[in-house]
Design a protein around this motif. Sequence first.
Motif, short mmCIF file in Angstrom:
data_model
loop_
_atom_site.label_atom_id
_atom_site.label_comp_id
_atom_site.label_asym_id
_atom_site.label_seq_id
_atom_site.Cartn_x
_atom_site.Cartn_y
_atom_site.Cartn_z
N GLU A 147 31.06 73.93 67.22
CA GLU A 147 33.12 72.29 67.00
C GLU A 147 32.13 71.25 66.86
N PHE A 148 31.32 71.02 67.69
CA PHE A 148 31.03 70.17 68.47
C PHE A 148 29.60 69.67 68.76
N GLY A 149 28.30 70.73 68.16
CA GLY A 149 27.59 70.36 68.41
C GLY A 149 26.53 70.43 69.41
N ILE A 280 33.28 72.23 79.78
CA ILE A 280 34.60 72.74 79.80
C ILE A 280 35.11 71.73 80.89
N THR A 281 35.17 72.79 82.36
CA THR A 281 35.44 72.33 83.07
C THR A 281 35.54 69.82 83.32
N GLY A 293 31.32 67.13 77.45
CA GLY A 293 31.27 67.49 78.94
C GLY A 293 29.84 67.35 78.78
N ALA A 294 29.04 67.78 77.71
CA ALA A 294 27.57 68.73 77.35
C ALA A 294 26.79 67.52 77.48
N GLU A 295 27.04 66.45 77.22
CA GLU A 295 25.95 64.88 77.54
C GLU A 295 26.04 64.52 78.81
N LEU A 296 26.80 64.83 80.03
CA LEU A 296 26.70 64.83 81.13
C LEU A 296 25.49 64.65 82.47
N ALA A 297 25.41 66.22 81.85
CA ALA A 297 23.52 66.48 82.71
C ALA A 297 22.57 66.29 82.12
#
Length: 379
Positions: A147-149, A280-281, A293-297
Motif C-alpha cells: 500500500e505504501f511502498g 505502525i505504532t 512511519g517507515a521513514e523515521l528510523a
Amino acid sequence: MNQPMLWGVGTSPYGRLPERRVEALAWEAVAEAVRDAGIRPDRIDAVVVGSVFGPPGVATRVQRGLGIRPVPMWTVENACASGTSAYHEAVEAVRAGRFGCVLVLGVEQMSTLFSGAIVPEATDPEGAASLPLPGLYALQARRYIDEFGVSPEQLAAIAVKNKRNGVDNPRAQLRSEAPTIDAVLASRMIAEPLTFLQCCPTSDGAAAAIVGGDRGAADDLRIESSAMVSGALWDHRSTEVWGFASVARAAEQAFAQAGRVPAEIDVLEVHDAFTIGEIITLEALGLAERGKGAELAPSGHTARDGAQPVNPSGGLLSRGHPLGATGLAQLAEIAWQLRGRAQARQVARHGVGLVETMGGGAAGMDGNACVVTILSTQR
C-alpha cells in the motif's frame, strides 16, 4: 482527586532463565523498586500483578517471600499489555484515593513453556489455522509494502536501531554487536517479509513500579496521563491494519488527558515485538502520517541522538519480551531516562516520556488491550 506519581522502578535482568523461579525474578525487581522509592515494604497498601502465563496464585506466591503485610492483591491478564494494564489500575486507584501506595509487578517465565513462537489459542481461528503472531505481523508488513511502498530496508532499519541501543543496556537479553541492514535481511526468514532479526526473542524476566500520591520528592515523576482501551471488533470493514486502531484510541485519550501533542514527547518506549510494529505504532501515536512511519528510523528522527528517540533500551527486539513484564520494563526505562540515569544510552532531551504497550490478539478484535501513559519531570 489525587495526583498520581511514579515513586520507584526496578527490574530483573532479561533472558532465557529457566533455572530461576518466577518468584525469584519478581523479588529482584520488587526489591530494587522499593529501594528506588525509598520506602519500607510495609508502606505498600495494595499489589497488582500483570502476568500472562504465570502460575495460578502468582501474586500470592510473590507476596509470600516479600514480607509485605496482608494487603489486597490481584492479577491482571491482558496479553502483552498485562504489565501496563496493572500499572493503569494502580494509577487510577491512587488518583481516586483508594490506596496511597501501590506496588505494580509484571513477571513472566516463558523459556520453560515455549521453544519458539507462542502457540495461538486453539479455540480461535488463528489457532486452528496455525497462524502465530509472527504471521499476523507479517501480514501487516506485507500490506504496508503493497500500500505504501515500504521497503525491506526500512523495516530492517528498525532492527538495526534498536539492536544498536540494546548493546548499551546491561539488562537486555540480546547485546551482541548491532547488525547491518544487509545482515538483518539475510537472517533466516520467519514469516515473509520478517526475518529472524526482526522478531523479538522468547524471554523471562520481571519489572516493578511503585505508584503513589504527590509526596514532594524530587525524584518522583508526574504521571500526566494513563489511558487503557480494550480491543474493538476488527473485520473486513476495518480500514486500518490489525492493531492500529487500539493504539490510536489509547493515544488520543492519553494526549487529551495530559494536554499535550505528539511533538512535545522527548523519548518513547513502544511495543516493537516485530519491526513493523514500531512503524505502525508511531503512526497511530501521531508521530508520523499513515504510510510515513517507515521513514523515521532511516532519517535518524528516532535514533538515540535524534529529535524523538524511540526505544533507547533496545526495545523488545533487544531487551526481550517477557509478556507480563514488558510494559513495566518500558516504564522503568522511561523513568531512568527522565531522571537522567540511563548511562550510555541516555538521551539529550528528557523532560517528557511516553510508554505504549499493545497486547494482541484475540480473533476478530484489533488487539486485547492497549495502554499509553505520559510522564514528566515537571511538577
